[in-house]
Motif scaffolding. Structure first.
Motif, PDB file in Angstrom:
ATOM      1  N   GLY A 231       0.824  -1.208   0.000  1.00 48.03           N
ATOM      2  CA  GLY A 231       0.000   0.000   0.000  1.00 48.03           C
ATOM      3  C   GLY A 231       0.856   1.254   0.000  1.00 48.03           C
ATOM      4  O   GLY A 231       0.632   2.169  -0.781  1.00 48.03           O
ATOM      5  N   ARG A 232       1.855   1.275   0.869  1.00 53.07           N
ATOM      6  CA  ARG A 232       2.673   2.482   1.019  1.00 53.07           C
ATOM      7  C   ARG A 232       3.904   2.482   0.128  1.00 53.07           C
ATOM      8  O   ARG A 232       4.636   3.471   0.092  1.00 53.07           O
ATOM      9  N   ASN A 233       4.152   1.341  -0.557  1.00 56.02           N
ATOM     10  CA  ASN A 233       5.307   1.278  -1.433  1.00 56.02           C
ATOM     11  C   ASN A 233       6.627   1.515  -0.719  1.00 56.02           C
ATOM     12  O   ASN A 233       7.478   2.261  -1.199  1.00 56.02           O
ATOM     13  N   CYS A 234       6.787   0.884   0.443  1.00 53.92           N
ATOM     14  CA  CYS A 234       8.065   1.057   1.138  1.00 53.92           C
ATOM     15  C   CYS A 234       8.453  -0.238   1.849  1.00 53.92           C
ATOM     16  O   CYS A 234       7.632  -1.147   2.008  1.00 53.92           O
ATOM     17  N   LEU A 235       9.717  -0.308   2.254  1.00 57.46           N
ATOM     18  CA  LEU A 235      10.216  -1.463   2.977  1.00 57.46           C
ATOM     19  C   LEU A 235       9.641  -1.413   4.403  1.00 57.46           C
ATOM     20  O   LEU A 235       9.676  -0.361   5.034  1.00 57.46           O
ATOM     21  N   SER A 236       9.118  -2.523   4.891  1.00 55.64           N
ATOM     22  CA  SER A 236       8.537  -2.463   6.232  1.00 55.64           C
ATOM     23  C   SER A 236       9.264  -3.352   7.236  1.00 55.64           C
ATOM     24  O   SER A 236       9.153  -3.160   8.437  1.00 55.64           O
ATOM     25  N   GLY A 237      10.011  -4.328   6.738  1.00 54.82           N
ATOM     26  CA  GLY A 237      10.713  -5.213   7.663  1.00 54.82           C
ATOM     27  C   GLY A 237      11.405  -6.319   6.913  1.00 54.82           C
ATOM     28  O   GLY A 237      11.639  -6.213   5.703  1.00 54.82           O
ATOM     29  N   CYS A 238      11.725  -7.399   7.618  1.00 58.54           N
ATOM     30  CA  CYS A 238      12.438  -8.508   6.980  1.00 58.54           C
ATOM     31  C   CYS A 238      12.182  -9.803   7.742  1.00 58.54           C
ATOM     32  O   CYS A 238      11.700  -9.790   8.872  1.00 58.54           O
ATOM     33  N   GLU A 239      12.513 -10.906   7.073  1.00 55.42           N
ATOM     34  CA  GLU A 239      12.516 -12.213   7.726  1.00 55.42           C
ATOM     35  C   GLU A 239      13.963 -12.666   7.822  1.00 55.42           C
ATOM     36  O   GLU A 239      14.696 -12.623   6.837  1.00 55.42           O
ATOM     37  N   ALA A 240      14.363 -13.100   9.024  1.00 55.76           N
ATOM     38  CA  ALA A 240      15.723 -13.613   9.231  1.00 55.76           C
ATOM     39  C   ALA A 240      15.750 -15.082   8.829  1.00 55.76           C
ATOM     40  O   ALA A 240      14.900 -15.863   9.268  1.00 55.76           O
ATOM     41  N   LEU A 241      16.704 -15.466   7.984  1.00 56.71           N
ATOM     42  CA  LEU A 241      16.819 -16.851   7.505  1.00 56.71           C
ATOM     43  C   LEU A 241      18.243 -17.329   7.728  1.00 56.71           C
ATOM     44  O   LEU A 241      19.201 -16.679   7.312  1.00 56.71           O
TER      45      LEU A 241
ATOM     46  N   GLU B 207      20.625 -12.943  17.871  1.00 59.21           N
ATOM     47  CA  GLU B 207      21.308 -12.285  16.757  1.00 59.21           C
ATOM     48  C   GLU B 207      20.344 -11.387  15.972  1.00 59.21           C
ATOM     49  O   GLU B 207      20.699 -10.258  15.616  1.00 59.21           O
ATOM     50  N   ALA B 208      19.126 -11.879  15.734  1.00 62.30           N
ATOM     51  CA  ALA B 208      18.134 -11.085  14.999  1.00 62.30           C
ATOM     52  C   ALA B 208      17.776  -9.832  15.798  1.00 62.30           C
ATOM     53  O   ALA B 208      17.660  -8.738  15.235  1.00 62.30           O
ATOM     54  N   CYS B 209      17.613  -9.974  17.112  1.00 56.19           N
ATOM     55  CA  CYS B 209      17.272  -8.822  17.959  1.00 56.19           C
ATOM     56  C   CYS B 209      18.441  -7.840  18.032  1.00 56.19           C
ATOM     57  O   CYS B 209      18.248  -6.622  17.982  1.00 56.19           O
ATOM     58  N   ARG B 210      19.655  -8.358  18.143  1.00 58.87           N
ATOM     59  CA  ARG B 210      20.845  -7.504  18.205  1.00 58.87           C
ATOM     60  C   ARG B 210      20.941  -6.666  16.928  1.00 58.87           C
ATOM     61  O   ARG B 210      21.116  -5.449  16.973  1.00 58.87           O
ATOM     62  N   GLN B 211      20.773  -7.329  15.783  1.00 56.65           N
ATOM     63  CA  GLN B 211      20.862  -6.637  14.498  1.00 56.65           C
ATOM     64  C   GLN B 211      19.704  -5.642  14.327  1.00 56.65           C
ATOM     65  O   GLN B 211      19.910  -4.507  13.907  1.00 56.65           O
ATOM     66  N   GLY B 212      18.509  -6.075  14.686  1.00 57.49           N
ATOM     67  CA  GLY B 212      17.335  -5.200  14.573  1.00 57.49           C
ATOM     68  C   GLY B 212      17.483  -3.949  15.424  1.00 57.49           C
ATOM     69  O   GLY B 212      17.116  -2.849  15.001  1.00 57.49           O
TER      70      GLY B 212
ATOM     71  N   VAL C 168      11.566  -7.384  12.442  1.00 54.01           N
ATOM     72  CA  VAL C 168      12.390  -8.541  12.095  1.00 54.01           C
ATOM     73  C   VAL C 168      11.619  -9.799  12.499  1.00 54.01           C
ATOM     74  O   VAL C 168      11.227  -9.941  13.663  1.00 54.01           O
ATOM     75  N   ALA C 169      11.395 -10.700  11.530  1.00 56.03           N
ATOM     76  CA  ALA C 169      10.675 -11.941  11.809  1.00 56.03           C
ATOM     77  C   ALA C 169      11.665 -13.089  11.958  1.00 56.03           C
ATOM     78  O   ALA C 169      12.627 -13.195  11.203  1.00 56.03           O
ATOM     79  N   VAL C 170      11.417 -13.928  12.955  1.00 54.75           N
ATOM     80  CA  VAL C 170      12.291 -15.062  13.266  1.00 54.75           C
ATOM     81  C   VAL C 170      11.459 -16.351  13.199  1.00 54.75           C
ATOM     82  O   VAL C 170      10.349 -16.401  13.731  1.00 54.75           O
ATOM     83  N   ASN C 171      11.998 -17.372  12.531  1.00 55.12           N
ATOM     84  CA  ASN C 171      11.299 -18.661  12.456  1.00 55.12           C
ATOM     85  C   ASN C 171      11.491 -19.462  13.738  1.00 55.12           C
ATOM     86  O   ASN C 171      12.607 -19.567  14.249  1.00 55.12           O
ATOM     87  N   VAL C 172      10.406 -20.036  14.220  1.00 54.77           N
ATOM     88  CA  VAL C 172      10.461 -20.842  15.434  1.00 54.77           C
ATOM     89  C   VAL C 172      10.027 -22.265  15.087  1.00 54.77           C
ATOM     90  O   VAL C 172       8.962 -22.468  14.512  1.00 54.77           O
ATOM     91  N   SER C 173      10.880 -23.234  15.401  1.00 53.48           N
ATOM     92  CA  SER C 173      10.525 -24.620  15.069  1.00 53.48           C
ATOM     93  C   SER C 173       9.655 -25.229  16.168  1.00 53.48           C
ATOM     94  O   SER C 173       9.574 -24.709  17.275  1.00 53.48           O
ATOM     95  N   ALA C 174       9.026 -26.353  15.841  1.00 53.97           N
ATOM     96  CA  ALA C 174       8.120 -27.030  16.774  1.00 53.97           C
ATOM     97  C   ALA C 174       8.818 -27.358  18.097  1.00 53.97           C
ATOM     98  O   ALA C 174       8.226 -27.248  19.163  1.00 53.97           O
TER      99      ALA C 174
END
Ligand code: C2E
Ligand code: CA
Ligand code: CA
Ligand code: CA
Length: 272
Positions: free
Chosen positions: A50-60, A95-100, A113-119
């Motif tokens: 909608g706003r045409n801008c970067l809003s965040g990221c997913e850490a992989l 690491e994701a929080c430190r970088q964010g 910053v989105a972080v994947n959480v396993s089962a």
């Protein structure tokens, strides 16, 4: 018993022995990788349609092994089976929080910053792990997103509802990953308190030719909007995907059309 003894011997073929030792070797290397700091997070941008801008990221996660770059599909399953995903997952969070936190100190409009959480990680102790990472890094909880899959939530529904509540009371956000591929019925979307739905890449792939994929994707977007849940399209690879999603009212998009997952320094440049 005589016969079965014979069979036992036949079961252990040389190839199987080799498979077992390769697994053991891989486990040892994975354990060392953590000590030697061979893991690295890449960050894939998410754009606000909608706003045409970067809003965040997913850490992989990536593994810079002595033999070269190893992708998560090659080692996350073994890490889960061996329990190594717990220390690896704690490292990823921190690491994701430190970088964010570094990025957001320098930005007027903060990125999430989105972080994947396993089962295996999705258990009551996760609450303290997340709190610890936020405290130690100073990352704003509102900017942290945990991505969980439907199967993770469905394995213990009541437990998941409680855990999601505790996590959200830290101020962080929850995204349901790979939406549409698992077993979660729509009714559970009401019970699991979610902030974001990630529409699985397999639906986006068929847009705009496949009428089923178009119908499913539009319905997910409409439903999420009514439930006040933000939609994120995964695997956006073409201009046509992007145009369709924008018109359908999808909030965020992520995929090769915009960017591949990027090393931290490269993502930093995107922020300027
Ligand atoms: P995921 O969470 O569904 O992540 C999205 C995957 O799709 C990523 O693969 C990403 O590189 C890829 N991708 C992004 N855009 C596109 C696109 O436009 N087209 C195509 N074909 N693919 C795209 P990746 O990085 O190899 O990660 C694979 C899976 O490994 C992830 O799937 C996630 O389940 C797992 N994973 C990655 N990092 C972590 C981690 O830190 N912790 C845990 N527990 N799992 C992780
Ligand atoms: Ca994900
Ligand atoms: Ca996904
Ligand atoms: Ca179809």
């Amino acid at each position: 018993a005589k016969g079965s003894g014979r069979n036992m011997l036949e079961v252990f073929t040389p190839e199987m022995n080799q498979q077992v030792s390769e697994r053991l070797l891989m486990e040892v290397r994975l354990r060392d990788a953590l000590k030697r700091q061979e893991f690295e997070l890449y960050y894939q941008p998410q754009y606000d349609l909608g706003r045409n801008c970067l809003s965040g990221c997913e850490a992989l996660i990536r593994w810079n092994s002595p033999d070269g770059l190893v992708m998560p599909d090659q080692f996350i399953p073994l890490a889960e089976e061996t329990g190594l995903i717990i220390p690896i997952g704690t490292w990823v969070l921190e690491e994701a929080c430190r970088q964010g936190a570094i990025w957001n100190r320098a930005l007027a409009t903060p990125v999430s910053v989105a972080v994947n959480v396993s089962a295996v990680q999705f258990r009551p102790a996760l609450v303290n792990e997340v709190r610890g990472a936020l405290d130690r890094t100073g990352f704003e909880p509102e900017q942290l997103v945990l991505e969980v899959t439907e199967s993770v939530l469905m394995s213990d529904i009541e437990g998941s509802i409680r855990l999601l509540e505790q996590l959200r009371s830290l101020g962080i956000r929850i995204a349901l990953d790979d939406f549409g591929t698992g077993y979660a019925s729509l009714a559970y979307l009401k019970r699991f308190v979610l902030d974001k739905l990630k529409i699985d890449r397999t639906f986006i792939m068929g847009i705009p030719e496949d009428k089923d994929d178009v119908a499913i994707t539009s319905s997910i977007i409409d439903m999420a909007r009514h439930l006040n849940i933000i939609t994120v399209a995964e695997g956006v690879e073409t201009e046509a995907h992007c145009e369709f999603l924008r018109k359908a009212g999808c909030n965020l998009a992520q995929g090769y059309y915009f960017d591949k997952p990027l090393p931290a320094e490269v993502f930093s440049q995107r922020l300027q």
